[in-house]
Motif scaffolding. Structure first.
Motif, PDB file in Angstrom:
ATOM      1  N   UNK A   7       0.884  -1.111   0.080  1.00  0.00           N
ATOM      2  CA  UNK A   7      -0.068   0.057  -0.035  1.00  0.00           C
ATOM      3  C   UNK A   7       0.704   1.388  -0.050  1.00  0.00           C
ATOM      4  N   UNK A   8       2.158   1.139   0.263  1.00  0.00           N
ATOM      5  CA  UNK A   8       2.983   2.316   0.376  1.00  0.00           C
ATOM      6  C   UNK A   8       3.093   3.258  -0.935  1.00  0.00           C
ATOM      7  N   UNK A   9       2.946   4.546  -1.037  1.00  0.00           N
ATOM      8  CA  UNK A   9       3.237   5.384  -2.196  1.00  0.00           C
ATOM      9  C   UNK A   9       3.911   6.510  -1.525  1.00  0.00           C
ATOM     10  N   UNK A  10       4.783   6.978  -2.350  1.00  0.00           N
ATOM     11  CA  UNK A  10       5.525   8.176  -2.217  1.00  0.00           C
ATOM     12  C   UNK A  10       5.100   9.267  -3.223  1.00  0.00           C
ATOM     13  N   UNK A  11       4.852  10.489  -2.477  1.00  0.00           N
ATOM     14  CA  UNK A  11       4.494  11.646  -3.639  1.00  0.00           C
ATOM     15  C   UNK A  11       4.604  13.047  -3.110  1.00  0.00           C
ATOM     16  N   UNK A  12       4.462  13.993  -3.668  1.00  0.00           N
ATOM     17  CA  UNK A  12       4.655  15.372  -3.308  1.00  0.00           C
ATOM     18  C   UNK A  12       3.485  16.094  -2.601  1.00  0.00           C
ATOM     19  N   UNK A  13       3.851  17.256  -1.944  1.00  0.00           N
ATOM     20  CA  UNK A  13       2.829  18.170  -1.318  1.00  0.00           C
ATOM     21  C   UNK A  13       3.514  19.457  -1.713  1.00  0.00           C
ATOM     22  N   UNK A  14       2.645  20.250  -2.288  1.00  0.00           N
ATOM     23  CA  UNK A  14       3.165  21.646  -2.493  1.00  0.00           C
ATOM     24  C   UNK A  14       2.026  22.636  -2.516  1.00  0.00           C
ATOM     25  N   UNK A  15       2.301  23.727  -2.696  1.00  0.00           N
ATOM     26  CA  UNK A  15       1.085  24.850  -2.832  1.00  0.00           C
ATOM     27  C   UNK A  15       0.285  24.893  -4.058  1.00  0.00           C
ATOM     28  N   UNK A  16       1.056  24.530  -5.156  1.00  0.00           N
ATOM     29  CA  UNK A  16       0.412  24.530  -6.477  1.00  0.00           C
ATOM     30  C   UNK A  16       0.647  23.236  -7.108  1.00  0.00           C
ATOM     31  N   UNK A  17      -0.496  23.115  -8.031  1.00  0.00           N
ATOM     32  CA  UNK A  17      -0.384  22.171  -9.090  1.00  0.00           C
ATOM     33  C   UNK A  17       0.970  21.940  -9.823  1.00  0.00           C
ATOM     34  N   UNK A  18       1.380  23.069 -10.506  1.00  0.00           N
ATOM     35  CA  UNK A  18       2.753  23.134 -11.196  1.00  0.00           C
ATOM     36  C   UNK A  18       3.813  22.617 -10.281  1.00  0.00           C
ATOM     37  N   UNK A  19       3.742  23.051  -9.028  1.00  0.00           N
ATOM     38  CA  UNK A  19       4.734  22.528  -8.233  1.00  0.00           C
ATOM     39  C   UNK A  19       4.912  20.907  -7.725  1.00  0.00           C
ATOM     40  N   UNK A  20       3.673  20.528  -7.666  1.00  0.00           N
ATOM     41  CA  UNK A  20       3.647  19.047  -7.681  1.00  0.00           C
ATOM     42  C   UNK A  20       3.977  18.423  -9.007  1.00  0.00           C
ATOM     43  N   UNK A  21       3.995  19.030 -10.165  1.00  0.00           N
ATOM     44  CA  UNK A  21       4.111  18.255 -11.463  1.00  0.00           C
ATOM     45  C   UNK A  21       5.767  18.340 -11.355  1.00  0.00           C
ATOM     46  N   UNK A  22       6.340  19.400 -11.054  1.00  0.00           N
ATOM     47  CA  UNK A  22       7.839  19.487 -10.945  1.00  0.00           C
ATOM     48  C   UNK A  22       8.416  18.498 -10.215  1.00  0.00           C
TER      49      UNK A  22
END
Length: 474
Positions: A212-227
Motif C-alpha cells: 500500500x505504500x506510495x511516495x509523492x509530493x505536497x506543495x502549494x500549487x499543481x505546477x509545483x507538484x508536477x515539478x
C-alpha cells in the motif's frame, strides 16, 4: 527579504535561483531560519543539517556563476518527512524505538532530487512509523495546523504539510499508505498527489505496508507538484515494483483545461455521509468544471466499504510483520494511537491475508471496467469531515480515536488498495475557515490527466485558495 523568499512557490523560487535573482545560500538560510523558528513552534521540525545544506548551497551558487545548472531544482532548499533515509544521517521515523537510527543508504527519491539540484536541509516530524491520519505523536508533540493552531494537520505527513502551508518550505515529499499525503493536503490547503502504485520508487524509505505504500509530493500549487513528480518518477532497479513505462512530461497539459473530459462525481456508495459544507464546496467546484466544458455524471461507487475493510486488513498484517519484535520488546515506547492501529494485525491469519491479496487485481479490473469505461476521472471529496481540533481527537488509542481516523480516511484508502493516482486540491473553506479538498482520481498512470484537471480547479478557485502563511505566527 527572507519573507519574500518564503512566499515563493517551488517553481518561482527555482526560477529565481537559476536566473541569479536569489542566491541558493540566501534561500537556504531563510528556510533553515524559518524551520528552526516558526517550524519548531508548529512542532513541524525534527532535525536540521545547516552546515551540510549551506555547503551544498554555496556549491550551487558557484556552479550557476559559471553557467552550470544541475537541473530544474538547482539550489532549491527543502526538508522532508523523517522517514526518508539519507546516508549517515539519523532517520527517527517519529519514534523512540528508531530515534537514533543512522541510515546506511540514501532514499531513491532523494537521490533523484539531488540529481536535479535540490538541497536537503533536514527532517520534519511525522506520525510514529507513519501509522495514523490525524498527526498525533506524543514523542515529538503533535504538529499544529498553520491555518488554526488548535486543529490537526492530518497525518502521517504532519510536519511536512504544515511547514509547506506556513511558507517555511516550498514543497516536500510525503508517503501515502492510507491517505498520508492527501489528508494533510486537504486539511492544510495544499495540493498533494498519491501517484500510481509503481510509478515512484520506495527504496530507502521506511516501510509501513509493502502493498500500500506510495511516495509523492505536497506543495502549494499543481505546477509545483508536477515539478516534483517529474524529478522522482520512473523505474528503479532497487524497487522491483516500479514500472518501466516512460515518464511523460507532466507540465505539458497543465494549461489545457477540462473541455471534453468526462467526470464521474461519486455521490453514492461511499459508506459515509459527507458534511454538508464540504459537499456544497465540492459540488460548486465540479459545477465550475462543467462550465468550462467537462461533462459530469453522478453515480455510486461499488464496494467501497468492502475495499476499505480489505485494505485495513492488509495494512495491519504487513505493518504488524514489520513491528512485531518492536511491540514484543518495547511496547511501552509506542504511542497509544500507533498500537491501536497496529495490534489487530497480530490476530490475522495467513489465509485471510492471502485471500485479501488475491482480490486486489480483480478489484482493480472491476473498478476500471465499471468507472473508466464511461469516465476519464473520478471526483469526490478528499475528506468527508471538517478538520477536527487536536484536543477533540487526543483520545489515546481508544475506540473513539479509531472511529475518528476511519471517518477521516473513508474516501481515501480505497485508492491505495487499487493503486490509482489521486490528488487533493483546495476548493474552499469550511464553517471553521479551514480548507476543503477535492479529490481527483484517474486510471493507472494517468497522472498527467489528473494534474491537468487539478490545475483547472486551481485556476477557477484562485480567490478561495488559502494564502501562503509565510508570516503566520505560531
Amino acid at each position: 527579504m527572507s519573507s519574500d523568499i518564503l512566499a515563493l512557490s517551488l517553481d518561482e523560487l527555482a526560477h529565481a535561483i537559476r536566473s541569479g535573482k536569489i542566491g541558493s545560500v540566501e534561500a537556504t538560510r531563510a528556510v533553515i531560519a524559518a524551520l528552526d523558528g516558526r517550524g519548531r513552534a508548529l512542532n513541524a521540525t525534527a532535525l536540521l543539517w545547516p552546515e551540510r545544506a549551506l555547503e551544498l548551497a554555496a556549491a550551487c551558487d558557484a556552479e550557476r556563476a559559471k553557467g552550470r545548472l544541475r537541473g530544474a531544482l538547482h539550489g532549491v532548499p527543502m526538508a522532508h518527512k523523517d522517514m526518508f533515509y539519507r546516508e549517515g544521517q539519523v532517520a527517527g521515523q517519529g519514534s523512540r524505538i528508531r530515534g537514533t537510527y543512522v541510515a546506511s543508504r540514501t532514499a531513491a527519491v532523494l537521490q533523484r532530487l539531488d540529481l536535479v539540484g535540490a538541497i536537503d536541509v533536514g527532517r520534519l516530524n511525522m506520525v510514529e512509523f507513519a501509522l495514523g491520519v490525524t498527526g498525533h505523536n506524543n514523542h515529538t508533540d503533535t504538529p499544529k495546523n498553520a491555518h488554526d493552531l488548535e486543529r490537526i494537520t492530518g497525518g502521517s505527513t504532519s510536519g511536512g504539510s504544515t511547514a509547506v502551508a506556513a511558507g517555511l518550505i516550498p514543497a516536500t515529499l510525503g508517503s501515502d499508505t492510507g491517505g498520508s499525503i492527501r489528508i494533510p493536503a486537504s486539511f492544510c490547503g495544499l495540493v498533494g498527489l498519491k501517484p500510481t502504485y509503481g510509478l515512484v520508487s520506495r527504496a530507502g524509505a521506511m516501510p509501513l505496508s509493502f502493498s500500500l505504500d506510495h511516495i509523492g509530493p505536497l506543495a502549494r500549487t499543481t505546477r509545483d507538484v508536477a515539478t516534483m513528480l517529474q524529478a522522482i518518477a520512473g523505474h528503479d532497479p532497487d524497487d522491483t515494483t516500479t514500472s518501466r513505462r516512460p515518464v511523460p512530461a507532466y507540465h505539458a497539459g497543465l494549461e489545457r483545461g477540462v473541455r471534453g473530459l468526462r467526470l464521474f462525481h461519486a455521490t453514492g456508495g461511499l459508506g459515509c455521509t459527507v458534511d454538508p459544507v464540504i459537499d456544497l464546496a465540492v459540488r460548486d467546484a465540479i459545477a465550475r468544471l462543467g462550465q468550462e466544458g467537462a461533462t459530469i455524471a453522478e453515480g455510486s461507487l461499488d464496494k467501497v466499504e468492502a475495499i476499505n475493510a480489505i485494505r485495513r486488513l492488509v495494512l495491519m498484517a504487513e505493518c504488524g510483520s514489520v513491528h512485531r519484535d518492536h511491540v514484543a520488546e518495547r511496547r511501552s515506547d509506542f504511542v497509544p494511537q500507533t498500537l491501536a492501529r497496529m495490534e489487530p494485525g497480530f490476530a490475522l491469519s495467513a489465509v485471510d491475508y492471502l485471500l485479501a491479496q488475491r482480490s486486489r487485481g480483480p478489484a482493480l479490473d472491476a473498478f476500471c471496467a465499471a468507472i473508466f469505461s464511461k469516465a476519464d476521472l473520478v471526483v469526490l471529496p478528499t475528506c468527508p469531515v471538517q478538520t477536527p481540533r487536536i484536543v477533540d481527537t487526543d483520545t489515546g488509542g481508544d475506540a473513539r480515536f479509531v472511529e475518528t481516523a476511519n471517518a477521516i480516511g473513508q474516501l481515501i484508502g480505497v485508492f491505495n488498495w487499487l493503486g490509482l493516482p489521486a490528488i487533493s486540491v483546495p476548493v474552499g473553506l469550511d464553517s471553521n475557515n479551514m480548507p476543503i479538498g477535492l479529490q481527483i482520481v484517474g486510471r493507472p498512470f494517468a497522472e498527467a490527466l489528473v494534474l491537468q484537471a487539478a490545475a483547472a480547479v486551481e485556476r477557477s478557485h484562485g480567490p478561495y485558495r488559502p494564502k501562503v502563511f509565510a508570516m503566520a505566527e505560531a
